[in-house]
Design a protein around this motif. Structure first.
Motif, PDB file in Angstrom:
ATOM      1  N   ILE A  86     -28.999  26.866  10.215  1.00  0.00           N
ATOM      2  CA  ILE A  86     -28.820  26.343  11.564  1.00  0.00           C
ATOM      3  C   ILE A  86     -30.045  25.532  11.963  1.00  0.00           C
ATOM      4  N   ASP A  87     -29.780  24.300  12.381  1.00  0.00           N
ATOM      5  CA  ASP A  87     -30.826  23.383  12.824  1.00  0.00           C
ATOM      6  C   ASP A  87     -30.610  23.101  14.306  1.00  0.00           C
ATOM      7  N   ALA A  88     -31.462  23.681  15.147  1.00  0.00           N
ATOM      8  CA  ALA A  88     -31.357  23.518  16.599  1.00  0.00           C
ATOM      9  C   ALA A  88     -32.595  22.774  17.084  1.00  0.00           C
ATOM     10  N   PRO A  89     -32.528  21.450  17.201  1.00  0.00           N
ATOM     11  CA  PRO A  89     -33.727  20.639  17.481  1.00  0.00           C
ATOM     12  C   PRO A  89     -34.472  21.019  18.752  1.00  0.00           C
ATOM     13  N   ASP A  90     -33.737  21.452  19.785  1.00  0.00           N
ATOM     14  CA  ASP A  90     -34.383  21.720  21.071  1.00  0.00           C
ATOM     15  C   ASP A  90     -34.673  23.192  21.317  1.00  0.00           C
ATOM     16  N   LEU A  91     -34.351  24.046  20.353  1.00  0.00           N
ATOM     17  CA  LEU A  91     -34.572  25.481  20.518  1.00  0.00           C
ATOM     18  C   LEU A  91     -35.931  25.851  19.934  1.00  0.00           C
ATOM     19  N   ARG A  92     -36.876  26.153  20.806  1.00  0.00           N
ATOM     20  CA  ARG A  92     -38.243  26.444  20.377  1.00  0.00           C
ATOM     21  C   ARG A  92     -38.712  27.844  20.752  1.00  0.00           C
ATOM     22  N   GLY A 124     -41.573  26.444  17.300  1.00  0.00           N
ATOM     23  CA  GLY A 124     -41.245  25.063  16.954  1.00  0.00           C
ATOM     24  C   GLY A 124     -39.743  24.939  16.843  1.00  0.00           C
ATOM     25  N   GLN A 125     -39.290  23.816  16.335  1.00  0.00           N
ATOM     26  CA  GLN A 125     -37.855  23.589  16.164  1.00  0.00           C
ATOM     27  C   GLN A 125     -37.245  24.670  15.278  1.00  0.00           C
ATOM     28  N   LEU A 126     -36.151  25.282  15.745  1.00  0.00           N
ATOM     29  CA  LEU A 126     -35.526  26.337  14.951  1.00  0.00           C
ATOM     30  C   LEU A 126     -34.725  25.732  13.811  1.00  0.00           C
ATOM     31  N   ARG A 127     -35.122  26.032  12.603  1.00  0.00           N
ATOM     32  CA  ARG A 127     -34.416  25.646  11.380  1.00  0.00           C
ATOM     33  C   ARG A 127     -34.489  26.837  10.444  1.00  0.00           C
ATOM     34  N   GLY A 148     -34.730  40.320  24.650  1.00  0.00           N
ATOM     35  CA  GLY A 148     -33.796  39.916  25.690  1.00  0.00           C
ATOM     36  C   GLY A 148     -34.267  38.695  26.448  1.00  0.00           C
ATOM     37  N   GLU A 149     -35.586  38.603  26.683  1.00  0.00           N
ATOM     38  CA  GLU A 149     -36.125  37.434  27.372  1.00  0.00           C
ATOM     39  C   GLU A 149     -35.880  36.163  26.578  1.00  0.00           C
ATOM     40  N   VAL A 150     -35.993  36.236  25.261  1.00  0.00           N
ATOM     41  CA  VAL A 150     -35.737  35.069  24.410  1.00  0.00           C
ATOM     42  C   VAL A 150     -34.243  34.783  24.335  1.00  0.00           C
ATOM     43  N   ALA A 151     -33.468  35.824  24.033  1.00  0.00           N
ATOM     44  CA  ALA A 151     -32.025  35.644  23.837  1.00  0.00           C
ATOM     45  C   ALA A 151     -31.351  35.085  25.083  1.00  0.00           C
ATOM     46  N   GLY A 152     -31.791  35.557  26.256  1.00  0.00           N
ATOM     47  CA  GLY A 152     -31.143  35.162  27.496  1.00  0.00           C
ATOM     48  C   GLY A 152     -31.281  33.694  27.825  1.00  0.00           C
ATOM     49  N   GLY A 153     -32.240  33.007  27.217  1.00  0.00           N
ATOM     50  CA  GLY A 153     -32.449  31.592  27.501  1.00  0.00           C
ATOM     51  C   GLY A 153     -31.901  30.653  26.454  1.00  0.00           C
ATOM     52  N   ILE A 154     -31.215  31.183  25.445  1.00  0.00           N
ATOM     53  CA  ILE A 154     -30.710  30.321  24.366  1.00  0.00           C
ATOM     54  C   ILE A 154     -29.332  29.775  24.713  1.00  0.00           C
ATOM     55  N   ARG A 155     -29.251  28.491  24.915  1.00  0.00           N
ATOM     56  CA  ARG A 155     -28.004  27.741  25.121  1.00  0.00           C
ATOM     57  C   ARG A 155     -28.279  26.328  24.614  1.00  0.00           C
TER      58      ARG A 155
END
Length: 380
Positions: A314-320, A325-328, A357-364
């Motif tokens: 999974i390559d998510a350019p804006d998910l840091r 950094g960029q999630l890959r 939970g703090e991280v997961a809750g902001g992933i969209r």
């Protein structure tokens, strides 16, 4: 593998036309990712399918095609010298990456989830008064063989009555006492909003009052459609779409305690739980694929489309928020959820506790999906 035919080469046409065959050199970030944890997650699925195979998804990645990879993974996981280099070679030897786009041809979409960790009690007290329920005996599985004509085809569960199967009690009815007095309370919490988010996540790690730890996980659901609190708050104009996160929803509930029922009861879906083994405390709960989830390496996917055990890069350019950094990264399909629908859609398991939970809750975030397809399906 028991219950599966022997593996034979299958033409590429057997897969969904949505798959675009590539090479590992075409996958952005493949060489930079560390894949050993993903291999160990894959190996846990390999061990599970020896006794109970997974169901194949409808996109054409059939379980039997994994046979050579599963055999090799079981042997390699028992070897003392399994390392990063060997793990990368394993995936490159047994799989071919294929880009898979969303149904509209664009990028996919990822969200995040986690295992809540809260205090709880096995007995009801003044403080601990919000129950998590066991599966009721009158909740039965429904399929085409026993579904009443007037029951929505979406429903996979129904309530058994003397006059036949009917829709089960929804969230509002249960909160108002539909199950009271039946001894179904598994454990008690002190906060309704915590209980709701445990329903959304489908599992929890509970710190009991005697100092022990208890894990609960999904057992069944009422059958009704899931309607997220965020969606309801957007429709009411209480939150803007771009502002909806788990944190903003919690904050709204805190500021509007008298409206909690109004919002939550619009989600008629209700989850029932069972106690499960604590297992490896470094891993997450046992999920739909019947193995413990690996933080940052397990994902939930659409089970009707995908086969559990499938690796996805999974390559998510804006998910840091996950890596800084960029999630890959390479992840393994080991869970599902009613809100996870579509071929390029995933929920990333982040881990357990408040920080996760703090991280997961902001992933969209938008993301590109690369399914690692067994070579046996693509002719080697």
């Amino acid at each position: 593998m028991p219950g599966e035919a022997s593996c034979t080469a299958a033409p590429f046409a057997a897969l969904s036309p949505g798959f675009e065959r590539l090479s590992f050199e075409d996958v952005p970030g493949w060489q930079q990712d560390t894949v050993l944890d993903a291999f160990h997650a894959f190996a846990r699925s390999a061990a599970h399918v020896e006794t109970k195979p997974y169901r194949s998804g409808s996109l054409g990645i059939v379980l039997s095609a994994f046979a050579p990879a599963y055999t090799a993974a079981r042997a390699m996981s028992d070897a003392p010298d399994a390392d990063e280099r060997a793990a990368r070679a394993f995936f490159e030897d047994h799989f071919i990456p294929c880009r898979i786009r969303s149904e509209d041809g664009g990028p996919g979409f990822v969200t995040g989830y986690y295992e809540p960790e809260v205090e709880a009690s096995r007995v009801k007290t003044g403080r601990f008064h919000v129950p998590l329920y066991r599966r009721p005996r009158d909740l039965v599985d429904v399929d085409d063989s026993n579904r009443p004509r007037d029951l929505d085809p979406y429903f996979a569960f129904a309530r058994e009555t003397d006059s036949g199967l009917v829709a089960y009690h929804d969230r509002g009815a249960i909160d108002r006492g539909a199950l009271t007095g039946r001894g179904l309370e598994l454990v008690w919490l002190d906060d309704r909003v915590d209980a709701y988010f445990i329903h959304v996540q489908g599992a929890a790690r509970l710190r009991l009052q005697d100092g022990s730890v208890m894990r609960v996980t999904y057992a069944a659901k009422s059958g009704h459609y899931f309607t997220g609190a965020g969606k309801v708050l957007i429709e009411l104009g209480e939150l803007s779409p771009e502002a909806v996160t788990m944190q903003s929803i919690r904050a709204w509930f805190s500021e509007n305690p008298d409206r909690i029922d109004e919002i939550l009861w619009q989600n008629r879906s209700f989850i029932f739980f069972r106690e499960t083994q604590v297992g490896d405390s470094e891993l997450g709960p046992v999920a739909a694929a019947k193995v413990q989830l690996t933080p940052g390496r397990s994902i939930a996917v659409d089970r009707l489309l995908h086969t559990f055990g499938t690796p996805f890069f999974i390559d998510a350019p804006d998910l840091r928020a996950v890596d800084g950094g960029q999630l890959r990264r390479l992840m393994i399909a080991q869970d599902t959820g009613s809100a996870i629908t579509g071929q390029a859609r995933a929920d990333l398991f982040i881990g357990s506790g408040f920080a996760a939970g703090e991280v997961a809750g902001g992933i969209r975030h938008k993301a590109d999906f690369y399914a690692l397809v067994p070579r046996t399906l693509l002719g080697g």
